[in-house]
Design an enzyme around this catalytic site. Sequence first.
Site, mmCIF file in Angstrom:
data_model
loop_
_atom_site.group_PDB
_atom_site.id
_atom_site.type_symbol
_atom_site.label_atom_id
_atom_site.label_comp_id
_atom_site.label_asym_id
_atom_site.label_seq_id
_atom_site.Cartn_x
_atom_site.Cartn_y
_atom_site.Cartn_z
ATOM 1 N N ARG A 22 0.814 -1.222 0.000
ATOM 2 C CA ARG A 22 0.000 0.000 0.000
ATOM 3 C C ARG A 22 0.856 1.285 0.000
ATOM 4 N NH1 ARG A 22 -5.090 -0.276 2.549
ATOM 5 N NH2 ARG A 22 -4.264 -2.082 3.656
ATOM 6 N N ARG A 43 -13.115 -1.946 -1.679
ATOM 7 C CA ARG A 43 -12.738 -1.548 -0.316
ATOM 8 C C ARG A 43 -13.852 -0.839 0.461
ATOM 9 N NH1 ARG A 43 -9.062 1.256 1.275
ATOM 10 N NH2 ARG A 43 -8.177 -0.174 2.789
ATOM 11 N N TYR A 71 -14.726 -3.006 3.718
ATOM 12 C CA TYR A 71 -14.171 -2.501 4.991
ATOM 13 C C TYR A 71 -14.787 -1.187 5.431
ATOM 14 C CZ TYR A 71 -10.263 -5.270 2.996
ATOM 15 O OH TYR A 71 -9.473 -6.220 2.401
ATOM 16 N N CYS A 75 -26.109 -5.182 -8.281
ATOM 17 C CA CYS A 75 -27.353 -5.494 -7.615
ATOM 18 C C CYS A 75 -27.143 -5.872 -6.146
ATOM 19 C CB CYS A 75 -27.957 -6.658 -8.389
ATOM 20 S SG CYS A 75 -29.686 -6.767 -8.182
HETATM 21 N N1 LLP Z 1 3.439 -8.979 3.448
HETATM 22 C C1 LLP Z 1 2.474 -9.827 3.829
HETATM 23 C C2 LLP Z 1 2.852 -11.136 4.352
HETATM 24 C C3 LLP Z 1 1.134 -9.453 3.720
HETATM 25 O O1 LLP Z 1 0.179 -10.292 4.110
HETATM 26 C C4 LLP Z 1 0.792 -8.181 3.213
HETATM 27 C C5 LLP Z 1 -0.613 -7.771 3.060
HETATM 28 C C6 LLP Z 1 1.837 -7.324 2.814
HETATM 29 C C7 LLP Z 1 3.152 -7.754 2.953
HETATM 30 C C8 LLP Z 1 1.583 -5.945 2.264
HETATM 31 O O2 LLP Z 1 0.929 -5.154 3.184
HETATM 32 P P1 LLP Z 1 0.762 -3.581 2.907
HETATM 33 O O3 LLP Z 1 2.146 -2.978 2.899
HETATM 34 O O4 LLP Z 1 0.114 -3.397 1.615
HETATM 35 O O5 LLP Z 1 -0.060 -3.099 4.030
HETATM 36 N N2 LLP Z 1 -7.130 -5.869 1.096
HETATM 37 C C9 LLP Z 1 -6.754 -5.114 2.260
HETATM 38 C C10 LLP Z 1 -5.301 -5.300 2.614
HETATM 39 C C11 LLP Z 1 -4.884 -6.736 2.804
HETATM 40 C C12 LLP Z 1 -3.430 -6.876 3.139
HETATM 41 C C13 LLP Z 1 -2.995 -8.292 3.084
HETATM 42 N N3 LLP Z 1 -1.610 -8.515 3.343
HETATM 43 C C14 LLP Z 1 -7.127 -3.654 2.041
HETATM 44 O O6 LLP Z 1 -7.668 -3.317 0.998
HETATM 45 O O7 LLP Z 1 -6.933 -2.823 2.924
#
Ligand code: LLP
Length: 408
Positions: A267, A303, A307, A333
């Site tokens: 992210r 999202r 969430y 829908c």
């Molecule tokens: N490493 C691992 C082992 C992870 O499970 C994740 C994210 C990341 C790195 C990367 O995390 P980030 O830097 O993006 O926070 N769909 C959700 C987010 C799910 C994150 C899953 N794991 C959302 O839209 O907020």
Amino acid sequence: MFRIFMINFKELASTYKTPLYIYDLDAMKAQYEQLKSAFKGRKSLLAFAIKSNSNLSVIKNFADLGSGADCVSIGEVRRAFLAGVPNYKIIFSGVGKSDDEIREAIERDILYINVESEAEIGRVELIAKELGVQCRISIRVNPNIDPKTHPYISTGLHDNKFGVEIDAAKRMYIRANNSEHLDPVGIHFHIGSQLTELDPIYESAVIVADLVRSLQSIKIELKFFDIGGGLGVRYKDEETIKPYDYAQAILTALKGLDLTIVCEPGRFLTANAGYFLTKVLYEKKNGAKRFVVVDGAMNDLLRPSLYKAYHRIEALTQSQTELSDADVVGPVCESGDFFAKNYPLPILEHNDLLVIHSAGAYGFGMGSNYNTRGRSAEVAISHGEVKLIRRREEFEDLIALEKEYLDN
Ligand code: LLP
């Protein structure tokens, strides 16, 4: 986020149609460089978490900067290779890997497999034995720390399915160290996503670094300290963690340990460099309730529905009317199909555009074809130049895998 070139959303909409994902590759690059430089003076590898945005051109943009890839399926591993990430910078994590996925990851000789359970280490060992090789592994430790984020994206508590407890991890390292077919090279933790507080990260790093020290005392020497991803970004008005403070907290926890730091940002690199562009179809009212109906939907950007996530909405309109609250909804829908509830907007006309901000992470990738809607096109902007990086899905694409089975 710093936008070097103004994006001409109207022109993009007329060239590529809507709904449309737009990524600013220069902004992604700036985020990468900011985080990388926070760790300068230390051996570090940023492994872009492909799940946040898995378009090949986006991955390649990071690979060209020297980034690795954090993958959660063999499909993501294949994407990383295709986009030019070298094998020795690819990590394969995830709580459930099939034998075929493990086999292919070993054959492709990636940096390491992140093992998430005692059962899994057995499978990895067996498959490495069948292949007659030694497999580099890392073990994902669950430090049982509350990351203080949305419960769906919290991963570092024993209540969550991820990783193993310290004691189990220790047993697994001893087993791996004694195995001809396993080479324990790393340790990993990832406590959650969209983290905006540093303390839980620091506390987790301390716990995991202590484990590294206790392994050293029994002559198990690891090379990689993998701190996962999770750095939060500003969607609205959140106070976020500064990369420098983040790096310092990790370095403090690692005091006296000379391991390469691996970080898996998703992210942080992509969210605010992405926009979702959608067109107003019409306005409607049900009693006093105002709705703006747009051509994008939850199948494009999930999202808000999943969430209740906030995404800033910018209306591109000639309308000079006063702002009033509206729900911005799509054609799917489901009552859960919305981008915002009670969002202040002027009165909008047919074909006005809405820019939904912070859509570069977990946007397109979480999309689906629900309601037989083709997924949007994706375009990238780099040095002011726009290029298509995924064409819009057409009806024929959606039925391609079914059509031949239709009984006539
Ligand atoms: N490493 C691992 C082992 C992870 O499970 C994740 C994210 C990341 C790195 C990367 O995390 P980030 O830097 O993006 O926070 N769909 C959700 C987010 C799910 C994150 C899953 N794991 C959302 O839209 O907020």
